[in-house]
Design an enzyme around this catalytic site. Structure first.
Site, PDB file in Angstrom:
ATOM      1  N   THR A  45       0.864  -1.180   0.000  1.00  0.00           N
ATOM      2  CA  THR A  45       0.000   0.000   0.000  1.00  0.00           C
ATOM      3  C   THR A  45       0.902   1.232   0.000  1.00  0.00           C
ATOM      4  O   THR A  45       1.382   1.647  -1.038  1.00  0.00           O
ATOM      5  CB  THR A  45      -0.962  -0.010   1.200  1.00  0.00           C
ATOM      6  OG1 THR A  45      -0.230  -0.269   2.400  1.00  0.00           O
ATOM      7  CG2 THR A  45      -2.029  -1.087   1.025  1.00  0.00           C
ATOM      8  N   LYS A  97       3.624  -6.853   4.111  1.00  0.00           N
ATOM      9  CA  LYS A  97       3.409  -5.457   3.767  1.00  0.00           C
ATOM     10  C   LYS A  97       3.097  -4.707   5.053  1.00  0.00           C
ATOM     11  O   LYS A  97       2.582  -5.271   6.020  1.00  0.00           O
ATOM     12  CB  LYS A  97       2.276  -5.274   2.758  1.00  0.00           C
ATOM     13  CG  LYS A  97       0.878  -5.674   3.201  1.00  0.00           C
ATOM     14  CD  LYS A  97       0.123  -4.752   4.132  1.00  0.00           C
ATOM     15  CE  LYS A  97       0.077  -3.332   3.624  1.00  0.00           C
ATOM     16  NZ  LYS A  97      -0.654  -2.445   4.640  1.00  0.00           N
ATOM     17  N   THR A 149      -0.255  -2.850  11.162  1.00  0.00           N
ATOM     18  CA  THR A 149      -1.102  -2.798   9.973  1.00  0.00           C
ATOM     19  C   THR A 149      -0.392  -3.556   8.870  1.00  0.00           C
ATOM     20  O   THR A 149       0.176  -2.997   7.948  1.00  0.00           O
ATOM     21  CB  THR A 149      -1.428  -1.375   9.520  1.00  0.00           C
ATOM     22  OG1 THR A 149      -2.295  -1.450   8.387  1.00  0.00           O
ATOM     23  CG2 THR A 149      -0.215  -0.570   9.177  1.00  0.00           C
ATOM     24  N   GLU A 192       5.995   4.857   7.625  1.00  0.00           N
ATOM     25  CA  GLU A 192       5.590   6.071   6.924  1.00  0.00           C
ATOM     26  C   GLU A 192       6.294   7.315   7.471  1.00  0.00           C
ATOM     27  O   GLU A 192       6.162   7.664   8.647  1.00  0.00           O
ATOM     28  CB  GLU A 192       4.077   6.256   7.043  1.00  0.00           C
ATOM     29  CG  GLU A 192       3.286   5.213   6.290  1.00  0.00           C
ATOM     30  CD  GLU A 192       1.806   5.228   6.588  1.00  0.00           C
ATOM     31  OE1 GLU A 192       1.055   4.638   5.803  1.00  0.00           O
ATOM     32  OE2 GLU A 192       1.398   5.827   7.610  1.00  0.00           O
ATOM     33  N   ASN A 201      -0.264  10.958   6.634  1.00  0.00           N
ATOM     34  CA  ASN A 201      -1.487  10.442   7.222  1.00  0.00           C
ATOM     35  C   ASN A 201      -2.610  11.471   7.252  1.00  0.00           C
ATOM     36  O   ASN A 201      -3.776  11.102   7.381  1.00  0.00           O
ATOM     37  CB  ASN A 201      -1.198   9.908   8.632  1.00  0.00           C
ATOM     38  CG  ASN A 201      -0.506   8.564   8.566  1.00  0.00           C
ATOM     39  OD1 ASN A 201      -1.144   7.544   8.367  1.00  0.00           O
ATOM     40  ND2 ASN A 201       0.815   8.566   8.737  1.00  0.00           N
ATOM     41  N   SER A 236      -7.153  11.141   0.658  1.00  0.00           N
ATOM     42  CA  SER A 236      -7.345  12.126  -0.423  1.00  0.00           C
ATOM     43  C   SER A 236      -7.006  11.550  -1.783  1.00  0.00           C
ATOM     44  O   SER A 236      -6.192  10.657  -1.895  1.00  0.00           O
ATOM     45  CB  SER A 236      -6.449  13.346  -0.162  1.00  0.00           C
ATOM     46  OG  SER A 236      -6.769  13.932   1.067  1.00  0.00           O
TER      47      SER A 236
END
Length: 394
Positions: free
Chosen positions: A157, A179, A190, A270, A389, A394
């Site tokens: 992702t 992942k 996650t 991230e 995040n 969006s």
């Protein structure tokens, strides 16, 4: 043990008896692959899985928890580009239809097909379902014992790289893909992880080994303190090697593979600029060590300091003081990247001696009360994490 590094390794198709594929079904706006299938050709069809501890579980989790109860797994279908979570009865039916489609094409029972999804929560419609079913059919048509890398790419992702690992032992092997790049908190993270082995194991053995391995690897990955709705780690056993390994040897190898993947997830978190290993030693119990390490890993003031290359050890002591672990705060030592900045709860070496410019950061906390230890894997808190995040949907 040898570990296959990076995204180029065969991953889940390293062991004998497995085929995989990854295809683009149009779930991602980027056009990249988003459906993966891994199939166990046997002779054993053993499976075990651990799932998110979140009470809010996605439809694929609800399905897979039922399907795994008999310890048999023929195949697993994974999609990125949509979590299929909080999508009501339609979403659960989509998961059911996915398992049925795979089962029909593979000539197996739908109850022996696990399903995983990852992506945005609360979205899913007829178009999503159609793409998942079409992608499942096309992936099964492309199954290959060389398909591990494509499958690993299809489950990404916000990941920047595909994550695979493999272990080669005398006569048997373990392969894996994962992942995950955010919401990395215990129980699990996650993440979606598929592990395969050609060793000979019973369902009970596979379950026990998997739980032991995740407890000291994925469950100690705590990037941002947020727990996902879709986490699943699955172990598939083909037995194609014909070798029943020593229990301790297999468990050790599985822990190595899971830890290797956990560190890769940590490194790809991230927006992170530092990967931080919080090591707690000489704790009274392992639970105390984990609690203390996690308190630091979840402390935003500490994480922000590391982002700013500031060895602010006072934030470490303040964080561990919130725990119920047994220790004397005024007897604790703290090291940062090999420099003891705190000794017996007071200043030691000058902060200027600590170099926090490398991406890898090691924090050592010595509680001085026992013999237990643990490592919690986390990251710093950055502007990029907030930006990524804030715009995720969006």
């Amino acid at each position: 043990m040898s570990v296959v590094e990076g995204g180029g390794g065969p991953g889940v198709t390293t062991p004998r008896g497995f085929e995989a594929a990854g295809v683009a079904a149009g779930l991602k706006s980027t056009g990249r692959a988003d459906i993966a299938v891994v199939v166990n050709r046997g002779p054993l069809k053993v499976g075990a899985a651990v799932f998110t501890g979140n009470r809010a579980k996605a439809n694929p989790i609800l399905w897979s928890q039922q399907a795994i109860e008999d310890g048999v797994v023929e195949a697993i279908v994974l999609n990125s580009g949509g979590a299929n979570c909080f999508t009501g009865a339609f979403g659960f039916q989509t998961t059911h239809h996915t398992a049925e489609k795979a089962a029909e094409l593979l000539g197996v029972s739908s109850g022996d097909v696990l399903v995983c999804s990852t992506g945005l929560i609360g979205t899913g419609d007829e178009v999503f379902r159609a793409k998942v079913l079409d992608g499942t059919e096309r992936a099964i048509a492309q199954l290959s014992d060389q398909g591990g890398p494509a499958a690993a790419e299809a489950i990404m992702t916000t990941d920047s790289v595909a994550k695979t690992s493999a272990c080669h032992r005398d006569g048997w092997q373990i392969g894996a893909m994962a992942k995950g790049a955010g919401m990395l908190a215990p129980g699990l993270a996650t993440m979606l992880v598929v592990i395969t082995t050609d060793a000979v194991l019973t369902a009970q053995q596979a379950d026990a080994h998997l739980r032991a391995a995740t407890r000291v690897s994925f469950d100690r990955l705590d990037s941002d303190g947020c727990m996902s709705t879709n986490d699943q780690v699955t172990l598939m056993v083909s037995g194609a090697s014909g070798v029943a390994p020593d229990a301790d040897a297999f468990r050790s190898a599985l822990i190595d593979v899971c830890t290797d993947l956990a560190v890769k997830l940590q490194a790809d978190a991230e927006g992170a600029s530092h990967s931080i290993d919080v090591q707690v030693i000489r704790a009274d119990t392992e639970d105390d060590a984990v609690e203390v390490g996690r308190a630091v890993a979840r402390n935003n003031l500490f994480k922000a300091a590391i982002f700013g290359n500031d060895p602010n050890w006072g934030r470490v002591l303040a964080a561990i003081g919130t725990t119920s672990a047994r220790f004397d705060p005024y007897a604790v030592d703290v090291e940062m990247n090999g420099v003891r900045v705190c000794s017996d709860g007071g200043p030691d070496r000058p902060r200027e001696e600590v170099d926090l410019s490398p991406a890898q950061t090691h924090v050592l906390i010595d509680l001085k009360v026992g013999e237990a230890s643990a490592i919690i894997y986390t990251n710093d808190l950055t502007h990029d994490y907030v930006h990524e995040n804030s715009a995720y949907a969006s």
